[in-house]
Design an enzyme around this catalytic site. Structure first.
Site, PDB file in Angstrom:
ATOM      1  N   SER A 179       0.821  -1.210   0.000  1.00 32.44           N
ATOM      2  CA  SER A 179       0.000   0.000   0.000  1.00 32.44           C
ATOM      3  C   SER A 179       0.858   1.264   0.000  1.00 32.44           C
ATOM      4  O   SER A 179       1.851   1.346   0.715  1.00 32.44           O
ATOM      5  CB  SER A 179      -0.900  -0.001   1.230  1.00 32.44           C
ATOM      6  OG  SER A 179      -1.642   1.195   1.282  1.00 32.44           O
ATOM      7  N   VAL A 230       4.781  10.945   3.141  1.00 37.13           N
ATOM      8  CA  VAL A 230       3.661  11.426   2.323  1.00 37.13           C
ATOM      9  C   VAL A 230       2.534  11.905   3.235  1.00 37.13           C
ATOM     10  O   VAL A 230       1.890  12.920   2.966  1.00 37.13           O
ATOM     11  CB  VAL A 230       3.175  10.308   1.375  1.00 37.13           C
ATOM     12  CG1 VAL A 230       1.885  10.711   0.671  1.00 37.13           C
ATOM     13  CG2 VAL A 230       4.264   9.973   0.369  1.00 37.13           C
ATOM     14  N   ASN A 249      -4.388  -0.436   8.683  1.00 40.74           N
ATOM     15  CA  ASN A 249      -3.072   0.134   8.993  1.00 40.74           C
ATOM     16  C   ASN A 249      -3.095   0.724  10.389  1.00 40.74           C
ATOM     17  O   ASN A 249      -3.775   1.721  10.644  1.00 40.74           O
ATOM     18  CB  ASN A 249      -2.749   1.210   7.940  1.00 40.74           C
ATOM     19  CG  ASN A 249      -1.384   1.838   8.144  1.00 40.74           C
ATOM     20  OD1 ASN A 249      -0.644   1.453   9.045  1.00 40.74           O
ATOM     21  ND2 ASN A 249      -1.061   2.802   7.311  1.00 40.74           N
ATOM     22  N   CYS A 308       1.059   3.678  10.603  1.00 36.23           N
ATOM     23  CA  CYS A 308       1.637   4.744   9.782  1.00 36.23           C
ATOM     24  C   CYS A 308       2.456   5.693  10.661  1.00 36.23           C
ATOM     25  O   CYS A 308       1.931   6.277  11.616  1.00 36.23           O
ATOM     26  CB  CYS A 308       0.572   5.552   9.047  1.00 36.23           C
ATOM     27  SG  CYS A 308       1.329   6.856   8.042  1.00 36.23           S
ATOM     28  N   ILE A 314       6.427  -5.685   7.084  1.00 37.06           N
ATOM     29  CA  ILE A 314       6.423  -4.608   8.048  1.00 37.06           C
ATOM     30  C   ILE A 314       6.013  -3.300   7.358  1.00 37.06           C
ATOM     31  O   ILE A 314       6.220  -3.135   6.152  1.00 37.06           O
ATOM     32  CB  ILE A 314       7.823  -4.405   8.699  1.00 37.06           C
ATOM     33  CG1 ILE A 314       8.892  -4.121   7.645  1.00 37.06           C
ATOM     34  CG2 ILE A 314       8.196  -5.612   9.529  1.00 37.06           C
ATOM     35  CD1 ILE A 314      10.275  -3.774   8.220  1.00 37.06           C
ATOM     36  N   ASN A 315       5.428  -2.409   8.172  1.00 39.06           N
ATOM     37  CA  ASN A 315       5.327  -1.029   7.724  1.00 39.06           C
ATOM     38  C   ASN A 315       6.730  -0.435   7.824  1.00 39.06           C
ATOM     39  O   ASN A 315       7.684  -1.141   8.156  1.00 39.06           O
ATOM     40  CB  ASN A 315       4.319  -0.273   8.599  1.00 39.06           C
ATOM     41  CG  ASN A 315       3.713   0.913   7.860  1.00 39.06           C
ATOM     42  OD1 ASN A 315       4.412   1.624   7.129  1.00 39.06           O
ATOM     43  ND2 ASN A 315       2.428   1.140   8.037  1.00 39.06           N
ATOM     44  N   THR A 330       8.874  -0.298  -2.543  1.00 41.86           N
ATOM     45  CA  THR A 330       9.891   0.650  -2.984  1.00 41.86           C
ATOM     46  C   THR A 330      10.668   0.131  -4.200  1.00 41.86           C
ATOM     47  O   THR A 330      11.075   0.921  -5.050  1.00 41.86           O
ATOM     48  CB  THR A 330      10.859   0.922  -1.810  1.00 41.86           C
ATOM     49  OG1 THR A 330      10.080   1.251  -0.653  1.00 41.86           O
ATOM     50  CG2 THR A 330      11.779   2.076  -2.115  1.00 41.86           C
TER      51      THR A 330
END
Lengths: 254, 303
Positions: free
Chosen positions: B21, B71, B126, B129, B190-191, B265
């Site tokens: 995401s 972001v 989520n 964040c 992982i986040n 990424t």
């Protein structure tokens, strides 16, 4: 389906200290490229992200881009030699809009911001203003002279041509001769000056912007700039909505 | 011939590779470079209850083998997604995973209700964040809070609920257990890892938000270790992610225990990464006589 291209470096030249002029074999990119669009280039080695670099010129088979060494990525890119392959995505972004009603076009470029304007200068009739820090940083004067209706070169320190910021020379010219469109690319203070000149006179002005980028294709939302509008329209993506915007679309404040 | 199909939460994915995401927008952008149908699933940009313009730029800083981003959950809001975006995504030949992030328990519950009425296959919650002031990470670092939040959201959720975990915790296994106890159908991890990059000349952080989330190959060993710990701790299936740049990277996550693996990424650098990853997994399976992708999952043998 678009794809990243492996392009052979055909020619390389250092046109000023730390500024490299590359020509790569890239027929598909050349065929699609519009003035003001950019390339997203893999630098190689341990540099992770691609680097966005504007298209300077194209012909049937090749694409030319010019960049200054600014950090490790561009340093590695500058080490490439003719025959080496470079992985390039492009052409990307929204370039300059050319309209048939433009009869009195002005092009204003500053420093390395002159490179994205060259293909444009070849494609339209324009009076061109190019500003550099000092005489040793002046590049592409002859090429712009061959392409443009007129070229005025200036230096901030007065060591060559018009003495002072080039936006001032353009402003004088516009007040004497008029203008129906201004195209600009360069450092932020120059762009702010050009925006003010254009908007004070009601002249439409297209500005090519720069920002730190991630994906280069509009997905990751990191390369935004401010529009001055409220809420969701407050930021636009330099890579996808730009890099060229009308001056009235961006604040140049962030 | 290797069979890449794999079951996740009772849904058959045609291959184990999905998008992470926030790295793929709502699919319309990377779609120019990759057929979305190549992916087993597509996790859309994180949604919030109301539209969010996101943080100021610069939002990205490059770091060794990775990036920091901040972001700040820029998105058009869950209602706009449900009404305008999801109907378009539903036409694609891939499963959609809608990702949501809330400021309060109530917001999470409302979003789960709204998303349950759409064609999304899975809802990813989520709680991790790092780039927003309220909610987000605050929910994801305390096991008790995770359990209560998951329990509450489950009552409003008619789709499989996957909880996205933060690495910014002391024990990710404890948080995963709390999510499982709260009724989560799966976990994803992982986040990003909270980080900072400083410009030594201005003595200021490069990111306008000062801090951001680290992703890319730099975080992969941390992510693989955490997937392993969570696989040992819970029975619900895992979506693993963090710095995947190749098929062998994706295979590490699967061996550690991930049923699905997300690309993020890495797609910024290689927009068609999915093609190489799928092909590499198939070749690995053929070479090792593995017929079904699920037979790779959790096959780690510790020394």
């Amino acid at each position: 389906m678009k794809k990243a291209h492996n392009c052979k470096l055909l020619a390389k030249r250092e046109i000023a200290h730390g500024i490299f002029d590359f020509t790569v074999e890239a027929p598909e990119i050349a065929a699609a490229a519009q003035c003001g669009q950019f390339l997203h280039i893999e630098c190689g080695g341990d540099v992770f992200l691609r680097r966005p670099i504007s298209i300077c010129d194209t012909d049937d088979n090749t694409v030319r881009f010019i960049f200054e060494i600014k950090g490790h990525g561009t340093e590695l890119l500058a080490e490439k030699e003719p025959g080496d392959m470079i992985n390039i995505m492009g052409p990307l972004g929204h370039g300059f809009e050319l309209k048939p009603e433009y009869k009195k076009a002005i092009i204003i470029g500053g420093g390395i911001g002159v490179f994205p304007l060259y293909k444009l200068a070849k494609n339209i009739e324009a009076d061109v203003f190019l500003g550099f820090r000092s005489k040793d940083r002046v590049v592409m004067e002859d090429e712009f002279s061959a392409a443009a209706r007129s070229v005025t070169v200036g230096t901030d320190d007065g060591s060559y041509g018009y003495a002072g910021y080039i936006a001032g020379a353009a402003e004088e010219f516009i007040d004497n001769n008029g203008a129906d469109i201004i195209f600009a690319c360069g450092p932020l203070p120059m762009l702010k000056a050009v925006k003010n000149i254009a908007e004070a006179r009601g002249i439409p002005c297209q500005i090519s912007m720069e920002q730190r980028m991630g994906c280069g294709i509009g997905a990751c939302l990191v390369c935004t700039c401010e529009t001055g509008k409220e809420g969701m329209d407050g930021q636009v993506r330099v890579c996808k909505d730009g890099p060229v915007f009308y001056s009235t679309e961006v604040t140049l404040n962030g | 011939m290797a069979d890449l199909r794999i079951d996740y939460c009772g849904i058959e994915f045609k291959n184990p590779i999905v998008t992470a995401s926030g790295t793929f927008g709502f699919g319309e952008e990377d779609g120019e470079y990759t057929e979305l149908s190549e992916y087993g699933g597509f996790s859309a940009k994180g949604l919030t209850r109301t539209p969010r313009p996101g943080n100021r730029a610069p939002r990205i800083a490059e770091t060794p083998s990775g990036i920091l981003n901040s972001v700040g959950l820029q998105n058009p809001g869950v209602e706009s997604f449900a009404a305008e975006i999801m109907p378009e995504l539903a036409k694609l030949d891939t499963h959609v995973i809608a990702n949501m992030s809330g400021n309060t328990v109530e917001e999470y519950c409302e979003m789960a209700e709204i998303l349950s009425e759409t064609d999304t296959a899975i809802i990813e919650m989520n709680i991790s964040c790092p780039n927003v002031k309220h909610g987000g990470l605050a929910f994801g670092t305390d096991a008790r809070t995770v359990l209560e939040l998951t329990e509450a959201v489950k009552k409003h959720c008619k789709k499989p609920l996957v909880v996205k975990l933060s690495p910014n915790v002391t024990s990710v296994a404890d948080i995963a257990k709390a999510a499982e106890a709260g009724g989560a159908d799966g976990v994803s991890l992982i986040n990003t890892l909270l980080g900072m990059k400083i410009d030594i000349n201005t003595r200021r952080p490069i990111l306008a938000n000062n801090t951001g989330g680290l992703s890319g190959p730099a975080v992969m060993p941390v992510a693989v270790r955490m997937v392993h710990e969570v696989y040992e701790a819970v029975k619900i299936p895992i979506i693993g992610m963090g710095g995947v740049m190749s098929a062998s990277d994706a295979l590490e996550f699967m061996i550690a225990g991930a049923r699905l693996v997300a690309l993020g990424t890495g797609m910024f650098v290689k927009p068609d990464l999915i093609i190489d990853v799928k092909q590499g997994i198939a070749e690995y399976m053929d070479k090792n006589g593995i017929k079904k992708a699920v037979d790779i999952v959790g096959t780690l043998e510790l020394n």
